[in-house]
Design a protein around this motif. Structure first.
Motif, short mmCIF file in Angstrom:
data_model
loop_
_atom_site.label_atom_id
_atom_site.label_comp_id
_atom_site.label_asym_id
_atom_site.label_seq_id
_atom_site.Cartn_x
_atom_site.Cartn_y
_atom_site.Cartn_z
N ASP A 148 4.53 6.87 -15.50
CA ASP A 148 3.26 6.26 -15.09
C ASP A 148 3.19 6.05 -13.57
N TYR A 149 4.27 5.55 -13.01
CA TYR A 149 4.24 5.19 -11.58
C TYR A 149 4.80 6.31 -10.69
N ASN A 164 0.82 -1.22 0.00
CA ASN A 164 0.00 0.00 0.00
C ASN A 164 0.86 1.27 0.00
N GLY A 165 2.07 1.16 -0.54
CA GLY A 165 2.97 2.31 -0.58
C GLY A 165 3.01 2.95 -1.96
N SER A 166 3.81 4.03 -2.07
CA SER A 166 4.02 4.61 -3.39
C SER A 166 5.52 4.67 -3.66
N PRO A 167 5.92 4.30 -4.89
CA PRO A 167 7.33 4.31 -5.24
C PRO A 167 7.84 5.74 -5.37
N ALA A 187 1.37 -2.46 -13.17
CA ALA A 187 1.19 -2.57 -11.71
C ALA A 187 -0.03 -1.75 -11.30
N ARG A 188 -0.75 -2.19 -10.23
CA ARG A 188 -2.07 -1.63 -9.95
C ARG A 188 -2.05 -0.39 -9.06
N GLY A 221 12.02 2.55 -21.69
CA GLY A 221 10.95 1.81 -21.02
C GLY A 221 10.89 2.11 -19.53
N ILE A 222 12.06 2.15 -18.90
CA ILE A 222 12.08 2.45 -17.46
C ILE A 222 11.57 3.87 -17.24
N GLY A 223 11.97 4.78 -18.16
CA GLY A 223 11.53 6.18 -18.05
C GLY A 223 10.01 6.31 -18.21
N ALA A 224 9.44 5.55 -19.14
CA ALA A 224 7.98 5.58 -19.34
C ALA A 224 7.29 5.07 -18.09
#
Ligand SMILES: Nc1ncnc2c1ncn2[C@@H]1O[C@H](COP(=O)(O)OP(=O)(O)OP(=O)(O)O)[C@@H](O)[C@H]1O
Ligand SMILES: Cc1ncc(C[n+]2csc(CCOP(=O)(O)O)c2C)c(N)n1
Ligand SMILES: [Mg+2]
Length: 346
Positions: free
Chosen positions: A123-124, A89-92, A218-219, A116-119
């Motif tokens: 998003d995250y 339940n955390g945020s990166p 990831a959700r 890809g990691i940058g995209a």
């Protein structure tokens, strides 16, 4: 080392291996709230907890460069790392990227991975904070460690499930496994062709499952939704290794059992179609396939409706039971099967 003492890794199993390795850990720092054994490591922090997770992908084991576009590879490994943060339940906030690079990989290829990691970072919402770069003889290896944060009263562990809670999963399961089947089949076709250059696989019929394998998501949306609704699941885990194995992890950590229904497993029609074509059992994709990166969580029965009113992309698959009951699945025909300690169906 004598031959008699050579124990293979397979003879132990993953969780036992990690336990044995960690016997060498000498210190337990006050900083550490939960060391290994959950989706992320949990550290004390003035405002809440800090979370750390780590994910490694090896060429030939976790991905195959013949069919994985490099930007998808970057996105996917980032997804795997942040998924473990969401599972608490955390945020990166930040990732470190370690690369082991063989000569066959060019600068532009590495840049594709970073694209890809940058995209994923967009998003995250994480920053690429650094990493390490080393040479490798043959195979490409990538590992990502992710740092995240969570408020103390919002953290959700694998432990915490109560008897009677509903066992729920987001999204649908088995799609990534179905996608892998298709990609592996196309690779075999390709290898059997005389003029390999000329062969262009047509994957349009399999777009959904191939995307589930190559670019899983990831959700984050679920984590944000439950924050909005002020709903706090009693336990949670992400579905990296397949439902059977993660049910085992969650049940063990919570010291509970689980009774779930085969007929309730959320499986998309696209996934079913692939299993039919392959003459395989689609439920095996969901139970053992892995890499779906959906979340499984437990919620008191009376809170399920409140969540369902506001968020439709989840399914109740069963309920938490007493530990003695173990992990049991009621098949569509009514027969009940028990899962043993390794997550394999008896
Ligand atoms: N080499 C290792 N040494 C120490 N602890 C480890 C090691 N590998 C994994 N662990 C710990 O074991 C626990 C389970 O890890 P595991 O990788 O099986 O699941 P996970 O963290 O949910 O990630 P995944 O997404 O790969 O399933 C985690 O707490 C992790 O930190
Ligand atoms: C070439 C190739 N071979 C196999 C797979 C399947 N695969 C990779 S990781 C994983 C889940 C366990 O992850 P973890 O080790 O992080 O727990 C699975 C099922 C693939 N995608 N590509
Ligand atoms: Mg996990």
């Amino acid at each position: 080392m004598g031959k008699e003492s050579f124990r293979t890794i397979q003879s132990l199993g993953r969780d036992e291996l990690i336990d044995e390795l960690m016997e060498h850990n000498a210190l337990s720092s006050d900083l550490v709230v939960k060391g290994y054994g959950d989706d992320s490591t949990v550290l004390n922090h003035q405002k809440g907890y800090q979370l750390l997770s780590s994910e490694s992908f090896m060429e030939g084991v976790d991905f195959d460069l013949t069919y994985v576009p490099l930007h998808h590879l970057g996105y996917k490994i980032a997804t795997a790392a942040v998924s473990d943060i969401y599972a608490m339940n955390g945020s990166p906030e930040l990732v470190l990227v370690n690369l082991s690079v063989p000569n066959k990989i060019s600068v532009d290829m590495l840049k594709e991975i970073y694209r890809g990691i940058g995209a994923a970072g967009k998003d995250y919402e994480f920053q690429i904070g650094g990493g390490d770069l080393t040479a490798s003889h043959q195979t490409l290896g990538i590992s990502i460690s992710c740092y995240g944060e969570v408020a103390q009263d919002k953290i959700i562990y694998r432990k915490g499930a109560h008897e009677g809670d509903a066992v729920c999963v987001t999204g649908d399961l088995g799609g990534a496994a179905a996608g892998l089947r298709i990609l592996m089949r196309e690779k075999r076709f390709w290898e059997e062709q005389d003029q390999q250059q000329a062969f262009q696989p047509d994957l349009t019929d399999y777009e959904y499952v191939v995307r589930r394998q190559l670019v899983p998501v990831a959700r984050k949306d679920f984590i944000e939704k439950i924050a909005d609704l002020n709903i706090l699941p009693t336990s949670m885990i992400d579905l990296t290794q397949g439902l059977a194995s993660e049910l085992q992890h969650l049940a063990e950590a919570s010291e509970m059992g689980v009774y779930f229904y085969q007929a309730a497993l959320p499986i998309s029609l696209d996934t079913r179609r692939v299993a039919d074509e392959m003459k395989e059992d689609v439920d095996k994709y969901a139970l053992y396939g892995g890499e779906d990166f959906e979340l499984m969580f437990t919620l008191p029965e009376e809170q399920v409706e409140g969540l369902a009113d506001e968020f439709s992309d989840f399914t109740v698959i069963g309920q938490v039971t007493d530990k003695e009951e173990g992990i049991r699945m009621q098949k569509a025909e009514g027969e009940v099967v028990v899962f043993d300690g390794s997550g394999q169906q008896l």
